[in-house]
Design an enzyme around this catalytic site. Structure first.
Site, PDB file in Angstrom:
ATOM      1  N   LYS A  36      53.461   3.898  75.650  1.00 38.74           N
ATOM      2  CA  LYS A  36      52.454   2.871  75.542  1.00 38.74           C
ATOM      3  C   LYS A  36      52.494   2.209  74.171  1.00 38.74           C
ATOM      4  CE  LYS A  36      49.090   5.515  78.279  1.00 38.74           C
ATOM      5  NZ  LYS A  36      47.794   6.227  78.151  1.00 38.74           N
ATOM      6  N   GLU A  54      60.484  -0.793  70.787  1.00 40.78           N
ATOM      7  CA  GLU A  54      59.829   0.491  70.509  1.00 40.78           C
ATOM      8  C   GLU A  54      58.838   0.327  69.358  1.00 40.78           C
ATOM      9  OE1 GLU A  54      58.843   3.342  71.159  1.00 40.78           O
ATOM     10  OE2 GLU A  54      60.391   4.855  70.889  1.00 40.78           O
ATOM     11  N   ASP A  55      57.815   1.190  69.303  1.00 36.41           N
ATOM     12  CA  ASP A  55      56.837   1.082  68.215  1.00 36.41           C
ATOM     13  C   ASP A  55      57.348   1.686  66.917  1.00 36.41           C
ATOM     14  OD1 ASP A  55      56.760   3.689  69.233  1.00 36.41           O
ATOM     15  OD2 ASP A  55      54.579   3.814  69.322  1.00 36.41           O
ATOM     16  N   ILE A  56      57.870   2.926  66.985  1.00 39.13           N
ATOM     17  CA  ILE A  56      58.246   3.616  65.757  1.00 39.13           C
ATOM     18  C   ILE A  56      59.394   4.592  66.021  1.00 39.13           C
ATOM     19  CG2 ILE A  56      56.409   5.362  66.095  1.00 39.13           C
ATOM     20  CD1 ILE A  56      56.133   5.434  63.004  1.00 39.13           C
ATOM     21  N   ASP A  66      61.064   7.937  64.420  1.00 38.34           N
ATOM     22  CA  ASP A  66      60.797   8.996  63.445  1.00 38.34           C
ATOM     23  C   ASP A  66      62.079   9.817  63.275  1.00 38.34           C
ATOM     24  OD1 ASP A  66      59.742  10.966  61.879  1.00 38.34           O
ATOM     25  OD2 ASP A  66      58.194  11.605  63.263  1.00 38.34           O
ATOM     26  N   THR A  67      62.253  10.885  64.042  1.00 40.58           N
ATOM     27  CA  THR A  67      63.509  11.643  63.938  1.00 40.58           C
ATOM     28  C   THR A  67      64.678  10.854  64.536  1.00 40.58           C
ATOM     29  OG1 THR A  67      63.192  12.663  66.099  1.00 40.58           O
ATOM     30  CG2 THR A  67      62.308  13.851  64.194  1.00 40.58           C
ATOM     31  N   GLY A  68      64.382   9.953  65.457  1.00 45.58           N
ATOM     32  CA  GLY A  68      65.423   9.194  66.157  1.00 45.58           C
ATOM     33  C   GLY A  68      65.848   9.853  67.463  1.00 45.58           C
ATOM     34  N   LYS A  76      60.617   5.412  60.164  1.00 48.12           N
ATOM     35  CA  LYS A  76      60.134   6.316  59.104  1.00 48.12           C
ATOM     36  C   LYS A  76      61.281   6.837  58.260  1.00 48.12           C
ATOM     37  CE  LYS A  76      56.124   8.555  60.988  1.00 48.12           C
ATOM     38  NZ  LYS A  76      55.524   9.812  61.438  1.00 48.12           N
ATOM     39  N   LYS A  92      54.606   9.546  56.864  1.00 44.49           N
ATOM     40  CA  LYS A  92      53.191   9.868  57.092  1.00 44.49           C
ATOM     41  C   LYS A  92      52.865   9.502  58.533  1.00 44.49           C
ATOM     42  CE  LYS A  92      51.948   8.395  52.402  1.00 44.49           C
ATOM     43  NZ  LYS A  92      51.934   9.699  51.775  1.00 44.49           N
ATOM     44  N   PHE A  93      51.836  10.140  59.095  1.00 44.43           N
ATOM     45  CA  PHE A  93      51.480   9.812  60.475  1.00 44.43           C
ATOM     46  C   PHE A  93      50.621   8.550  60.482  1.00 44.43           C
ATOM     47  CE2 PHE A  93      49.938  10.132  64.770  1.00 44.43           C
ATOM     48  CZ  PHE A  93      51.086  10.556  65.419  1.00 44.43           C
ATOM     49  N   VAL A  94      51.104   7.519  61.165  1.00 41.38           N
ATOM     50  CA  VAL A  94      50.404   6.232  61.168  1.00 41.38           C
ATOM     51  C   VAL A  94      49.867   5.907  62.568  1.00 41.38           C
ATOM     52  CG1 VAL A  94      51.648   5.244  59.212  1.00 41.38           C
ATOM     53  CG2 VAL A  94      52.599   5.001  61.500  1.00 41.38           C
ATOM     54  N   ASP A 149      49.282   5.602  68.604  1.00 38.61           N
ATOM     55  CA  ASP A 149      48.129   6.478  68.853  1.00 38.61           C
ATOM     56  C   ASP A 149      48.278   7.836  68.170  1.00 38.61           C
ATOM     57  OD1 ASP A 149      50.236   7.511  70.571  1.00 38.61           O
ATOM     58  OD2 ASP A 149      48.667   8.675  71.570  1.00 38.61           O
ATOM     59  N   ARG A 181      44.599   3.311  69.469  1.00 37.75           N
ATOM     60  CA  ARG A 181      45.350   2.152  69.970  1.00 37.75           C
ATOM     61  C   ARG A 181      44.500   0.891  69.815  1.00 37.75           C
ATOM     62  NH1 ARG A 181      49.928   4.445  72.444  1.00 37.75           N
ATOM     63  NH2 ARG A 181      49.544   6.229  73.782  1.00 37.75           N
TER      64      ARG A 181
HETATM   65  P1  IMP Z   1      61.237  10.411  67.366  1.00 39.45           P
HETATM   66  O1  IMP Z   1      61.903  10.895  68.600  1.00 39.45           O
HETATM   67  O2  IMP Z   1      60.984  11.542  66.398  1.00 39.45           O
HETATM   68  O3  IMP Z   1      61.949   9.265  66.719  1.00 39.45           O
HETATM   69  O4  IMP Z   1      59.763   9.945  67.777  1.00 39.45           O
HETATM   70  C1  IMP Z   1      59.476   8.673  68.263  1.00 39.45           C
HETATM   71  C2  IMP Z   1      58.167   8.653  69.012  1.00 39.45           C
HETATM   72  O5  IMP Z   1      57.219   9.560  68.426  1.00 39.45           O
HETATM   73  C3  IMP Z   1      57.519   7.278  68.916  1.00 39.45           C
HETATM   74  O6  IMP Z   1      57.863   6.489  70.026  1.00 39.45           O
HETATM   75  C4  IMP Z   1      56.042   7.607  68.886  1.00 39.45           C
HETATM   76  O7  IMP Z   1      55.545   7.685  70.206  1.00 39.45           O
HETATM   77  C5  IMP Z   1      55.941   8.967  68.264  1.00 39.45           C
HETATM   78  N1  IMP Z   1      55.631   8.908  66.808  1.00 39.45           N
HETATM   79  C6  IMP Z   1      56.417   9.292  65.792  1.00 39.45           C
HETATM   80  N2  IMP Z   1      55.809   9.126  64.609  1.00 39.45           N
HETATM   81  C7  IMP Z   1      54.603   8.607  64.892  1.00 39.45           C
HETATM   82  C8  IMP Z   1      53.497   8.168  64.055  1.00 39.45           C
HETATM   83  O8  IMP Z   1      53.501   8.220  62.813  1.00 39.45           O
HETATM   84  N3  IMP Z   1      52.424   7.673  64.733  1.00 39.45           N
HETATM   85  C9  IMP Z   1      52.355   7.583  66.090  1.00 39.45           C
HETATM   86  N4  IMP Z   1      53.368   7.959  66.887  1.00 39.45           N
HETATM   87  C10 IMP Z   1      54.483   8.469  66.294  1.00 39.45           C
END
Ligand code: IMP
Length: 221
Positions: A68, A134-136, A138-140, A166, A189-191, A197, A203
């Site tokens: 979402k 995609e919104d964000i 993080d680890t990929g 990130k 940081k968690f945003v 969300d 949201r």
């Molecule tokens: P990844 O697989 O670690 O890259 O995580 C990506 C997914 O984790 C994103 O699509 C988000 O849904 C969620 N996520 C990662 N970091 C955050 C954050 O800081 N805020 C909200 N959602 C996050």
């Protein structure tokens, strides 16, 4: 191509005082500060739309929204590409829209498990140019998994647009994955906000903000 133009927000980057912005009353104590104001998000998306518009040919494009969290970015990005389609003279890119849902997080930690929900119609991606929105990142891990899943459907090309990327503390402060189009590179940081969300909260907040300890406690599952 890599996201060389992304705006990099430093570790001690601008932290806007919440009292200088309007945030929903129900979140006032749940946020630390505003990291990216709504207006700046819009201006950045306008430029991403222009980059995408210029770099894609005139072939039809399938824009794939990752729900979402990606829905606001997706909606604003598509609006801005449409404006270019209407106002840029000769060139226009026919865009069709598709939606997918992924689940990878519990509370503010990666669960290590990524579930792809929906996607029954992914066979329609065959031979298409696909833009994942995609919104964000993080680890990929989520994106790597999604890209390898999509490969099976034989799209002509796949590119990724992520509003945020990130820098990972555990990766020498480098992003785990760099998409072709990135809005902002942000601290580890968690945003929340602008559809991002924390356990389905925040949201309904326009600015991208850093969540407070109190917010984490209040909305933990
Ligand atoms: P990844 O697989 O670690 O890259 O995580 C990506 C997914 O984790 C994103 O699509 C988000 O849904 C969620 N996520 C990662 N970091 C955050 C954050 O800081 N805020 C909200 N959602 C996050």
């Amino acid at each position: 191509m890599t996201a060389t133009n992304a705006i990099e927000i430093g570790e001690d980057g601008q932290a806007f005082d919440l009292n200088c912005f309007c945030v929903p009353k129900h979140y006032e104590t749940d946020l630390e500060y505003v990291l990216i104001p709504y207006g700046v998000i819009q201006d950045r998306i306008e430029r991403l739309a222009r980059d995408i518009f210029q770099e894609f040919g005139q072939e039809p494009l399938t824009a794939l929204c990752v729900l979402k969290g990606g829905y606001k970015f997706f909606s604003d990005l598509m609006d801005k590409i449409n404006q270019l389609n209407c106002n840029q003279g000769q060139k226009s890119i026919p865009v069709s829209l598709d939606f997918i849902r992924l689940k990878s997080y519990e509370n503010d930690q990666s669960s290590g498990q990524i579930q792809i929900l929906g996607g029954d119609n992914l066979s329609t991606l065959k031979g298409r140019n696909v833009l994942i929105v995609e919104d964000i990142i993080d680890t990929g891990r989520t994106m790597v998994k999604l890209l390898s899943t999509l490969e099976r459907y034989e799209p002509k090309s796949v590119r990724v647009a992520s509003l945020l990327v990130k820098r990972r503390e555990d990766n020498d402060r480098k992003p785990g994955f760099l998409p072709e189009y990135a809005g902002f590179i942000v601290p580890d940081k968690f945003v929340v906000g602008y559809a991002l969300d924390y356990n389905e909260y925040f949201r309904d907040l326009n600015h991208i903000c850093v969540i407070s300890e109190e917010g984490i406690k209040k909305y933990s599952q």
